[in-house]
Structures are given as C-alpha cells and as structure tokens.
Motif scaffolding. Structure first.
Motif, mmCIF file in Angstrom:
data_model
loop_
_atom_site.group_PDB
_atom_site.id
_atom_site.type_symbol
_atom_site.label_atom_id
_atom_site.label_comp_id
_atom_site.label_asym_id
_atom_site.label_seq_id
_atom_site.Cartn_x
_atom_site.Cartn_y
_atom_site.Cartn_z
ATOM 1 N N ARG A 158 0.833 -1.204 0.000
ATOM 2 C CA ARG A 158 0.000 0.000 0.000
ATOM 3 C C ARG A 158 0.867 1.253 0.000
ATOM 4 N N ARG A 159 1.973 1.226 0.706
ATOM 5 C CA ARG A 159 2.863 2.392 0.737
ATOM 6 C C ARG A 159 3.486 2.632 -0.638
ATOM 7 N N TYR A 160 3.903 1.553 -1.286
ATOM 8 C CA TYR A 160 4.429 1.702 -2.641
ATOM 9 C C TYR A 160 3.340 2.231 -3.571
ATOM 10 N N GLN A 161 2.146 1.684 -3.442
ATOM 11 C CA GLN A 161 1.022 2.074 -4.297
ATOM 12 C C GLN A 161 0.738 3.577 -4.190
ATOM 13 N N MET A 162 0.879 4.114 -2.986
ATOM 14 C CA MET A 162 0.627 5.541 -2.782
ATOM 15 C C MET A 162 1.607 6.418 -3.560
ATOM 16 N N THR A 163 2.808 5.903 -3.796
ATOM 17 C CA THR A 163 3.789 6.700 -4.542
ATOM 18 C C THR A 163 3.434 6.807 -6.019
ATOM 19 N N LEU A 164 2.532 5.965 -6.494
ATOM 20 C CA LEU A 164 2.184 5.941 -7.915
ATOM 21 C C LEU A 164 1.069 6.928 -8.266
ATOM 22 N N ARG A 165 0.365 7.403 -7.245
ATOM 23 C CA ARG A 165 -0.752 8.327 -7.480
ATOM 24 C C ARG A 165 -0.255 9.754 -7.603
ATOM 25 N N PRO A 166 -0.565 10.428 -8.709
ATOM 26 C CA PRO A 166 -0.212 11.850 -8.824
ATOM 27 C C PRO A 166 -0.884 12.645 -7.709
ATOM 28 N N PHE A 167 -0.212 13.669 -7.240
ATOM 29 C CA PHE A 167 -0.773 14.490 -6.165
ATOM 30 C C PHE A 167 -1.963 15.296 -6.680
ATOM 31 N N ASP A 168 -3.066 15.192 -5.964
ATOM 32 C CA ASP A 168 -4.281 15.944 -6.291
ATOM 33 C C ASP A 168 -4.656 16.724 -5.039
#
Length: 285
Positions: free
Chosen positions: A145-155
């Motif tokens: 989940r922590r890795y996955q969060m790095t893949l989301r562009p900041f909104d």
C-alpha cells in the motif's frame, strides 16, 4: 467524449476468449492454476459467469506464477501480455493477463492503461501457525500500500478532502527523494522473498481474501467443472473453499448488491491504445 457502453454479456464473451487462450498457454508450459473467488462461485452456482459479474480470477502457486511472468515476450507474440509489479507504474500486487488489442483504464487516480484482463493471484505455501501467516499477510499488504501511494499523482483537492497522514508523508518524500518509488518497491519485494516457500499444507494469497488461509490440497486435488461453453479447474473440495470465502454461497445476494463492483474509467474493447492516446481522446492534460 461519449464512450461506447459495453454490456456485461459482451465483456463476458470476450473474457472467455482470453481465458481459453490462457488455459491453453498454461497447459503448453505445464503451469498449474485453479480458479478462485467469484469464478468458482459462478461455475458452481450458475455453471458459468455470475450473471452480473465481468471478470475471471485464477490462483497460481508462486513457482508457476513466477514462470508465467518470465514468459512475457512469448505472450506478446500472441497478442497478449502479462502485467505485474515488474512493469513500471503498475499499481497492483498481482498480475493480469491482458488482450493488447483492447484498452482499459481502471482507476483515474492511477494513470496506467491495460487491456481487457484476467486477474492472476500468486499463492504462497506455509508450514506455520495461522496467527503468523495472517501477520505476514497484513505486513505484505501494508508495504505494498505504501508503494502504491507513490504511484498516485498528487491531487490537492482530493488529498486534502480525504486527508491521510501517510499519504502526505509519501507526497513529501516524492518531492525530496526522486527514487522513493523504487525504494518502497524494493522493500516490498524483499519482504515478499522472505516468506516465499514452495512447501506446506497451508497457503494464502497475500493480495486478496484477507485473513483467509487456504488448504494446499485445493491446488493439488482439482476437478474440471462446466463454465459457459468450456471447463475450468476448481478444487475438488469446492464446498470447503466456497464456504470459507462466502459462507452460505448458494444464497443469492440482495438485488442492490448484484453488480460487479469493478471500477472502469475508460474502456475500448475494439482497439489497444496508449495512455497518451486515451488522454487526448478524453481531453485530459
């Protein structure tokens, strides 16, 4: 832009084509698989797809799963592909077999384009007590989940509306450390290797069925069961498996819950497109 609307039946028919190819491919390479989740439920309760469902799921023992990933180039030659955490930007801890002549963008928050797919979940064997196995799954899911969060562009609007301290920490880390994605991915992969085992009478898929410990015999003792106009492999003791996952599995859910529950931001089942092509078509920056 007005997207074409595909019926559940249209998706099911196309998925069946992918599945038949996949089974043939797995048999050619002597790779084991067994259907799982709603696919087994559909086979037993409906002799095919659950009428409102639009996916096919399979389990593969870790050794066979890893071999499948290594056959990526051969799949591509056949017009298919296997997408996994080995592919940059991919956001799930399990693989998908995709039809490269179709296009699906699942979640807007993850800018990654696939094709129509079959989910492939790796399964690990264990000779440990149940409490320890469940702890391993919890840690595995947390690390991914922590890795996955790095893949989301900041909104800004989305992230401030649904404030998450961990998400904010990772956003800041991305600003300060350009290799943060790789660091989190390496940490996850290192942990994954630490528990990978090919023996034991218990097994578990780290990415689905939280807390559900499976029996190894369900992979060793399978039967062919009718599914639409073909057959699929399911555990001989399918009652034991389905009861563990669903409880009273022959009971139909209420009408309001009869939907696939799958998110699809963009879909085109006629042509394979790149992310940039889809963005342009949807007038997205």
């Amino acid at each position: 832009m007005n997207q074409k609307i595909y019926t559940v039946k249209e998706k099911q028919q196309r998925l069946l084509v992918i599945f038949k190819f996949l089974v043939s491919f797995l048999e050619k390479h002597n790779l084991r698989y067994v259907s799982c989740g709603g696919t087994i439920l559909g086979a037993v309760r409906h002799k095919g797809f659950i009428p409102w469902d639009d996916d096919i799921d399979i389990y593969m023992p870790r050794k066979d799963y890893d071999k499948l990933l290594s056959l990526k180039s051969e799949l591509i030659k056949e017009g298919y592909d296997v997408t996994s955490i080995n592919d940059e930007g991919y956001y799930l801890p399990f693989a998908k077999i995709i039809n490269k002549n179709t296009t699906i963008w699942e979640k807007k928050c993850y800018p990654y384009v696939l094709g129509l797919f079959i989910d492939v979940f790796p399964v690990d064997y264990f000779d440990l007590d149940d409490k320890t196995i469940k702890k391993i799954q919890i840690k595995s899911r947390r690390l991914f989940r922590r890795y996955q969060m790095t893949l989301r562009p900041f909104d800004f609007v989305e992230d401030m509306t649904h404030f998450n301290p961990l998400r904010l920490k990772i956003v800041l880390q991305r600003c300060l450390c350009k290799n943060i994605q790789q660091k989190y991915l390496d940490k996850y992969k290192k942990f994954e290797k630490s528990y990978t085992c090919y023996n034991g009478n218990k097994c578990m898929s780290m990415s689905i069925s939280k807390g559900k410990i499976l029996k190894s015999e369900w992979f060793d003792d399978t039967i062919d069961h009718a599914f639409e106009d073909t057959t699929i492999k399911i555990p001989k003791d399918y009652d034991g498996y389905l009861s563990l996952i669903y409880g009273n599995y022959m009971q139909l859910p209420p009408l309001e819950k009869r939907n696939s529950g799958h998110e699809t931001f963009y879909i085109d089942l006629e042509k394979g497109k790149s992310l940039s092509e889809v963005r342009k078509e949807m007038n997205l920056k």
